[in-house]
Write a protein that holds these residues in place. Structure first.
Motif, PDB file in Angstrom:
ATOM      1  N   LYS A 102       0.846  -1.195   0.000  1.00 24.82           N
ATOM      2  CA  LYS A 102       0.000   0.000   0.000  1.00 24.82           C
ATOM      3  C   LYS A 102       0.884   1.249   0.000  1.00 24.82           C
ATOM      4  O   LYS A 102       1.853   1.341   0.751  1.00 24.82           O
ATOM      5  CB  LYS A 102      -0.897   0.016   1.238  1.00 24.82           C
ATOM      6  N   VAL A 103       0.539   2.207  -0.854  1.00 24.20           N
ATOM      7  CA  VAL A 103       1.282   3.464  -0.926  1.00 24.20           C
ATOM      8  C   VAL A 103       0.927   4.300   0.294  1.00 24.20           C
ATOM      9  O   VAL A 103      -0.247   4.543   0.583  1.00 24.20           O
ATOM     10  CB  VAL A 103       0.965   4.227  -2.232  1.00 24.20           C
ATOM     11  N   LYS A 104       1.950   4.740   1.029  1.00 26.04           N
ATOM     12  CA  LYS A 104       1.761   5.554   2.237  1.00 26.04           C
ATOM     13  C   LYS A 104       1.697   7.043   1.900  1.00 26.04           C
ATOM     14  O   LYS A 104       0.882   7.768   2.427  1.00 26.04           O
ATOM     15  CB  LYS A 104       2.892   5.310   3.232  1.00 26.04           C
ATOM     16  N   TRP A 105       2.627   7.491   1.052  1.00 25.27           N
ATOM     17  CA  TRP A 105       2.623   8.881   0.587  1.00 25.27           C
ATOM     18  C   TRP A 105       3.422   8.983  -0.708  1.00 25.27           C
ATOM     19  O   TRP A 105       4.233   8.116  -1.012  1.00 25.27           O
ATOM     20  CB  TRP A 105       3.130   9.873   1.627  1.00 25.27           C
ATOM     21  N   VAL A 106       3.152  10.043  -1.468  1.00 23.07           N
ATOM     22  CA  VAL A 106       3.807  10.280  -2.757  1.00 23.07           C
ATOM     23  C   VAL A 106       4.090  11.764  -2.886  1.00 23.07           C
ATOM     24  O   VAL A 106       3.233  12.599  -2.579  1.00 23.07           O
ATOM     25  CB  VAL A 106       2.898   9.843  -3.930  1.00 23.07           C
ATOM     26  N   ILE A 107       5.291  12.095  -3.345  1.00 23.34           N
ATOM     27  CA  ILE A 107       5.636  13.482  -3.661  1.00 23.34           C
ATOM     28  C   ILE A 107       5.988  13.528  -5.144  1.00 23.34           C
ATOM     29  O   ILE A 107       6.964  12.907  -5.568  1.00 23.34           O
ATOM     30  CB  ILE A 107       6.819  13.978  -2.809  1.00 23.34           C
ATOM     31  N   PRO A 108       5.198  14.228  -5.962  1.00 20.64           N
ATOM     32  CA  PRO A 108       5.508  14.304  -7.390  1.00 20.64           C
ATOM     33  C   PRO A 108       6.702  15.218  -7.656  1.00 20.64           C
ATOM     34  O   PRO A 108       6.935  16.176  -6.925  1.00 20.64           O
ATOM     35  CB  PRO A 108       4.231  14.875  -8.002  1.00 20.64           C
ATOM     36  N   THR A 109       7.459  14.900  -8.697  1.00 22.87           N
ATOM     37  CA  THR A 109       8.558  15.766  -9.132  1.00 22.87           C
ATOM     38  C   THR A 109       8.072  16.602 -10.311  1.00 22.87           C
ATOM     39  O   THR A 109       7.085  16.263 -10.958  1.00 22.87           O
ATOM     40  CB  THR A 109       9.791  14.938  -9.530  1.00 22.87           C
ATOM     41  N   ASN A 110       8.783  17.686 -10.582  1.00 22.43           N
ATOM     42  CA  ASN A 110       8.323  18.617 -11.604  1.00 22.43           C
ATOM     43  C   ASN A 110       8.535  18.139 -13.035  1.00 22.43           C
ATOM     44  O   ASN A 110       7.599  17.849 -13.749  1.00 22.43           O
ATOM     45  CB  ASN A 110       8.989  19.980 -11.410  1.00 22.43           C
ATOM     46  N   LYS A 111       9.786  18.090 -13.465  1.00 13.57           N
ATOM     47  CA  LYS A 111      10.076  17.822 -14.873  1.00 13.57           C
ATOM     48  C   LYS A 111      10.744  16.482 -15.100  1.00 13.57           C
ATOM     49  O   LYS A 111      10.534  15.861 -16.123  1.00 13.57           O
ATOM     50  CB  LYS A 111      10.962  18.921 -15.443  1.00 13.57           C
ATOM     51  N   LYS A 112      11.599  16.081 -14.177  1.00 13.39           N
ATOM     52  CA  LYS A 112      12.365  14.850 -14.343  1.00 13.39           C
ATOM     53  C   LYS A 112      12.224  14.008 -13.090  1.00 13.39           C
ATOM     54  O   LYS A 112      11.747  14.472 -12.067  1.00 13.39           O
ATOM     55  CB  LYS A 112      13.835  15.182 -14.614  1.00 13.39           C
ATOM     56  N   GLY A 113      12.654  12.760 -13.180  1.00 11.79           N
ATOM     57  CA  GLY A 113      12.429  11.823 -12.102  1.00 11.79           C
ATOM     58  C   GLY A 113      13.514  11.779 -11.052  1.00 11.79           C
ATOM     59  O   GLY A 113      14.431  12.600 -11.032  1.00 11.79           O
ATOM     60  N   GLN A 126      14.509  11.585  17.076  1.00 10.51           N
ATOM     61  CA  GLN A 126      14.236  10.202  16.655  1.00 10.51           C
ATOM     62  C   GLN A 126      13.167  10.092  15.567  1.00 10.51           C
ATOM     63  O   GLN A 126      12.594   9.030  15.349  1.00 10.51           O
ATOM     64  CB  GLN A 126      13.879   9.317  17.857  1.00 10.51           C
ATOM     65  N   THR A 127      12.898  11.191  14.887  1.00 13.33           N
ATOM     66  CA  THR A 127      12.006  11.153  13.732  1.00 13.33           C
ATOM     67  C   THR A 127      12.820  10.734  12.516  1.00 13.33           C
ATOM     68  O   THR A 127      13.887  11.290  12.268  1.00 13.33           O
ATOM     69  CB  THR A 127      11.384  12.548  13.476  1.00 13.33           C
ATOM     70  N   PRO A 128      12.318   9.767  11.721  1.00 15.47           N
ATOM     71  CA  PRO A 128      13.046   9.398  10.506  1.00 15.47           C
ATOM     72  C   PRO A 128      12.804  10.423   9.400  1.00 15.47           C
ATOM     73  O   PRO A 128      11.664  10.836   9.163  1.00 15.47           O
ATOM     74  CB  PRO A 128      12.455   8.035  10.143  1.00 15.47           C
ATOM     75  N   TYR A 129      13.880  10.833   8.758  1.00 15.38           N
ATOM     76  CA  TYR A 129      13.821  11.782   7.643  1.00 15.38           C
ATOM     77  C   TYR A 129      14.421  11.156   6.401  1.00 15.38           C
ATOM     78  O   TYR A 129      15.305  10.305   6.482  1.00 15.38           O
ATOM     79  CB  TYR A 129      14.599  13.057   7.963  1.00 15.38           C
ATOM     80  N   VAL A 130      13.943  11.583   5.262  1.00 18.46           N
ATOM     81  CA  VAL A 130      14.473  11.159   3.972  1.00 18.46           C
ATOM     82  C   VAL A 130      15.014  12.389   3.268  1.00 18.46           C
ATOM     83  O   VAL A 130      14.375  13.445   3.275  1.00 18.46           O
ATOM     84  CB  VAL A 130      13.362  10.521   3.097  1.00 18.46           C
ATOM     85  N   VAL A 131      16.186  12.249   2.677  1.00 24.85           N
ATOM     86  CA  VAL A 131      16.725  13.283   1.800  1.00 24.85           C
ATOM     87  C   VAL A 131      16.850  12.640   0.430  1.00 24.85           C
ATOM     88  O   VAL A 131      17.380  11.537   0.290  1.00 24.85           O
ATOM     89  CB  VAL A 131      18.088  13.805   2.300  1.00 24.85           C
ATOM     90  N   ALA A 132      16.304  13.307  -0.580  1.00 30.08           N
ATOM     91  CA  ALA A 132      16.313  12.761  -1.941  1.00 30.08           C
ATOM     92  C   ALA A 132      16.511  13.893  -2.934  1.00 30.08           C
ATOM     93  O   ALA A 132      16.114  15.034  -2.676  1.00 30.08           O
ATOM     94  CB  ALA A 132      15.005  12.037  -2.230  1.00 30.08           C
ATOM     95  N   THR A 146       5.289  10.829   7.396  1.00 29.60           N
ATOM     96  CA  THR A 146       4.113  11.568   6.928  1.00 29.60           C
ATOM     97  C   THR A 146       4.196  12.015   5.470  1.00 29.60           C
ATOM     98  O   THR A 146       3.181  12.335   4.867  1.00 29.60           O
ATOM     99  CB  THR A 146       3.896  12.830   7.780  1.00 29.60           C
ATOM    100  N   GLY A 147       5.406  12.103   4.933  1.00 27.69           N
ATOM    101  CA  GLY A 147       5.584  12.637   3.586  1.00 27.69           C
ATOM    102  C   GLY A 147       5.590  14.155   3.547  1.00 27.69           C
ATOM    103  O   GLY A 147       5.640  14.751   2.471  1.00 27.69           O
ATOM    104  N   ASP A 148       5.552  14.803   4.708  1.00 30.38           N
ATOM    105  CA  ASP A 148       5.606  16.265   4.755  1.00 30.38           C
ATOM    106  C   ASP A 148       6.997  16.738   4.320  1.00 30.38           C
ATOM    107  O   ASP A 148       8.016  16.222   4.805  1.00 30.38           O
ATOM    108  CB  ASP A 148       5.325  16.789   6.163  1.00 30.38           C
ATOM    109  N   ILE A 149       7.018  17.715   3.428  1.00 30.81           N
ATOM    110  CA  ILE A 149       8.285  18.272   2.965  1.00 30.81           C
ATOM    111  C   ILE A 149       8.774  19.276   3.997  1.00 30.81           C
ATOM    112  O   ILE A 149       8.084  20.256   4.297  1.00 30.81           O
ATOM    113  CB  ILE A 149       8.133  18.939   1.578  1.00 30.81           C
ATOM    114  N   ILE A 150       9.965  19.038   4.564  1.00 32.75           N
ATOM    115  CA  ILE A 150      10.557  19.942   5.547  1.00 32.75           C
ATOM    116  C   ILE A 150      11.169  21.128   4.806  1.00 32.75           C
ATOM    117  O   ILE A 150      10.973  22.265   5.197  1.00 32.75           O
ATOM    118  CB  ILE A 150      11.643  19.235   6.388  1.00 32.75           C
ATOM    119  N   TRP A 151      11.920  20.841   3.758  1.00 33.23           N
ATOM    120  CA  TRP A 151      12.440  21.889   2.878  1.00 33.23           C
ATOM    121  C   TRP A 151      12.718  21.306   1.501  1.00 33.23           C
ATOM    122  O   TRP A 151      12.844  20.103   1.331  1.00 33.23           O
ATOM    123  CB  TRP A 151      13.664  22.599   3.430  1.00 33.23           C
TER     124      TRP A 151
END
Length: 167
Positions: A102-113, A126-132, A146-151
């Motif tokens: 099951k998809v938990k959250w999705v963040i679309p990108t603008n022009k490229k993947g 102790q919050t897990p963060y993703v940098v991509a 949560t998929g919330d964008i921090i910055w």
């Protein structure tokens, strides 16, 4: 000039006549379709102990996935986070439940993947963060739960990046 299309998205490309004269069919077709994105993909979870396929998850929105997913466990939930899209096609940063797909959250990108693998780390709280990062130079810090964008930051739209991020 040739119009190359994937679905409803088309682009005009110019090719020299010599491409069709000098090369056999399979070679010039490979050159014509060089940067075309495929029909979509799957993320397989395979046991490193037994080799058994544990789960197959479809990559959402019919996109390809190039990078290695990151895995983490939080409150007995098993997560994978990965990117999709391509060098010329938009994509997503995706979080999925490893057990149910099951998809938990999705963040679309603008022009490229998102071609390179994202990075997971735990903050001081102790919050897990993703940098991509994306192929078009955007970099995101995201709350992994949560998929919330921090910055979000960009190195500039004139740049492309295949590189992985580091903390």
């Amino acid at each position: 000039k040739l119009e190359l299309c994937i679905g409803n998205e088309c682009e005009i490309h110019k090719f020299p006549r010599s491409l069709f004269v000098k090369y056999p069919y399979d070679q010039y077709m490979a050159k014509l379709m060089l940067n075309q994105e495929g029909p979509g993909s799957y993320v397989y979870t395979i046991s490193s102990r037994t080799g058994k396929i544990l789960q197959v998850a479809t990559v959402p929105y019919g996109r390809e996935s190039w990078g290695v997913p990151i895995y983490f466990k939080h409150n007995n939930n098993h997560w994978i986070i990965y990117g999709s899209g391509g060098e010329r096609k938009n994509g997503h940063i995706i979080a999925q439940d490893l057990v149910t797909a099951k998809v938990k959250w999705v963040i679309p990108t603008n022009k490229k993947g998102v071609l390179s693998s994202p990075l997971l780390y735990y903050g001081s709280n102790q919050t897990p963060y993703v940098v991509a990062n994306t192929m078009d130079g955007s970099i995101f810090k995201i709350n992994a739960l949560t998929g919330d964008i921090i910055w979000e930051q960009s190195v500039g739209s004139e740049f492309e990046t295949y590189s992985s991020v580091a903390i």
